[in-house]
Scaffold this motif. Structure first.
Motif, short mmCIF file in Angstrom:
data_model
loop_
_atom_site.label_atom_id
_atom_site.label_comp_id
_atom_site.label_asym_id
_atom_site.label_seq_id
_atom_site.Cartn_x
_atom_site.Cartn_y
_atom_site.Cartn_z
N HIS A 1 58.88 21.55 -13.75
CA HIS A 1 58.26 22.45 -14.47
C HIS A 1 57.00 22.82 -13.27
O HIS A 1 56.12 21.98 -13.08
CB HIS A 1 57.58 22.25 -15.62
CG HIS A 1 58.75 22.00 -16.66
ND1 HIS A 1 59.44 22.87 -17.08
CD2 HIS A 1 59.09 20.87 -17.27
CE1 HIS A 1 60.36 22.32 -17.99
NE2 HIS A 1 60.28 21.15 -18.12
N THR A 2 56.97 24.09 -12.67
CA THR A 2 55.89 24.51 -11.53
C THR A 2 55.18 25.83 -12.04
O THR A 2 55.82 26.57 -12.80
CB THR A 2 56.76 24.63 -10.25
OG1 THR A 2 57.38 25.87 -10.26
CG2 THR A 2 57.63 23.46 -10.04
N GLU B 1 55.62 16.92 -11.07
CA GLU B 1 54.74 17.80 -11.94
C GLU B 1 53.06 17.42 -11.97
O GLU B 1 52.31 18.33 -11.89
CB GLU B 1 55.30 17.82 -13.36
CG GLU B 1 56.54 18.55 -13.41
CD GLU B 1 57.43 18.49 -14.74
OE1 GLU B 1 58.57 18.87 -14.90
OE2 GLU B 1 56.81 17.52 -15.37
#
Length: 265
Positions: free
Chosen positions: A213-214, A247
């Motif tokens: 997740h970025t 993350e």
């Protein structure tokens, strides 16, 4: 008592040695042990340890749970100030190298691009028989582990349209070429938070994949590629942990990705 010139020379020598250690850390993929850094630089372990301890206090290096050294957040923050950005590849590579060292298989960083998975970074397995995904190469979403997770993120209608656009070509006899089967597999992968590629892109090759997740506008994946007979279920928690590490390193940073300038290794 040391004179001013000798004191100055000693200070410069410490800086020179720190640069050697940081160069060696980069050479080793951004994560390695004191023993390796000492061997690569030719510095005595005690000297290398003292310099790295000071660098750690100043945020230039960090140590992971295995005790290996990696680049610290302060270096990444300085890079952001100078270049106005923090590149995803540079941020991810130390954690990718850590995972590679745990499993001794190739680790890949990918993004979704034009209905395909695009390989943008890798850390190679040290084994003679290994899987090598070329940086800049592509594969259909439905034939890769991370691609299935990316499809699940888009929803059924998008996947149905993707199938119409691409025709779901079969790269091997194991490729998923039916929309219903593909969607069910993608949904299960999303539920499990990881996915498999069971020789769907290449015979003899098996992959495990997760999403990272970025803040980037594209979907990003992390995968392990290996000969399928060597693939192990116990790699899944390590893969998920690595994604979480990346993350965490992204937090508070302005992350960018230039697809026109891929790195090689």
């Amino acid at each position: 008592m040391k004179n001013e010139n000798s004191a100055s020379h000693g200070s410069v020598q410490v800086i020179d040695r720190l640069r050697l250690l940081l160069d060696a850390l980069a050479q080793e993929g951004g994560s390695t042990s004191l023993k390796v850094l000492s061997a690569v630089t030719g510095l005595a372990p005690s000297s290398a340890f003292r310099i790295l301890a000071s660098a750690q206090e100043n945020g230039l290096v960090e140590r992971d749970i295995q005790g290996n050294y990696c680049f610290g957040k302060r270096l990444l923050e300085w890079s952001r100030v100078v270049h106005g950005r923090a590149d995803l590849r540079a941020l991810a590579q130390p954690s990718m190298a850590w995972l590679r060292d745990q499993i001794e298989e190739t680790v890949n960083l990918t993004v979704e691009h034009d209905d395909e998975v695009l390989y943008i970074e890798r850390v190679l397995s040290p084994r003679m028989m290994r899987v090598e995904q070329v940086i800049g190469s592509r594969a259909p979403l439905h034939c890769t582990a991370v691609g299935k997770l990316m499809l699940a993120q888009h929803g059924y209608d998008w996947v149905r349209d993707y199938a119409k656009r691409t025709g779901l070509p079969a790269l091997t006899t194991h490729s998923l070429t039916q929309v219903s089967t593909l969607w069910n597999t993608a949904q299960q992968a999303q539920k499990d938070s990881y996915a498999r590629d069971n020789e769907e892109a290449e015979i003899g090759v098996g992959c495990l994949g997760v999403l990272i997740h970025t803040p980037l506008p594209c979907l990003v994946g992390l995968s392990i590629s290996s000969p399928i007979h060597r693939r192990k279920e116990e790699w899944i928690p390590l893969l998920q942990e690595t994604a979480q590490r990346i993350e965490k390193r992204l937090q508070g940073l302005t992350v960018v990705l230039d697809l026109n300038t891929p790195t090689t290794n």
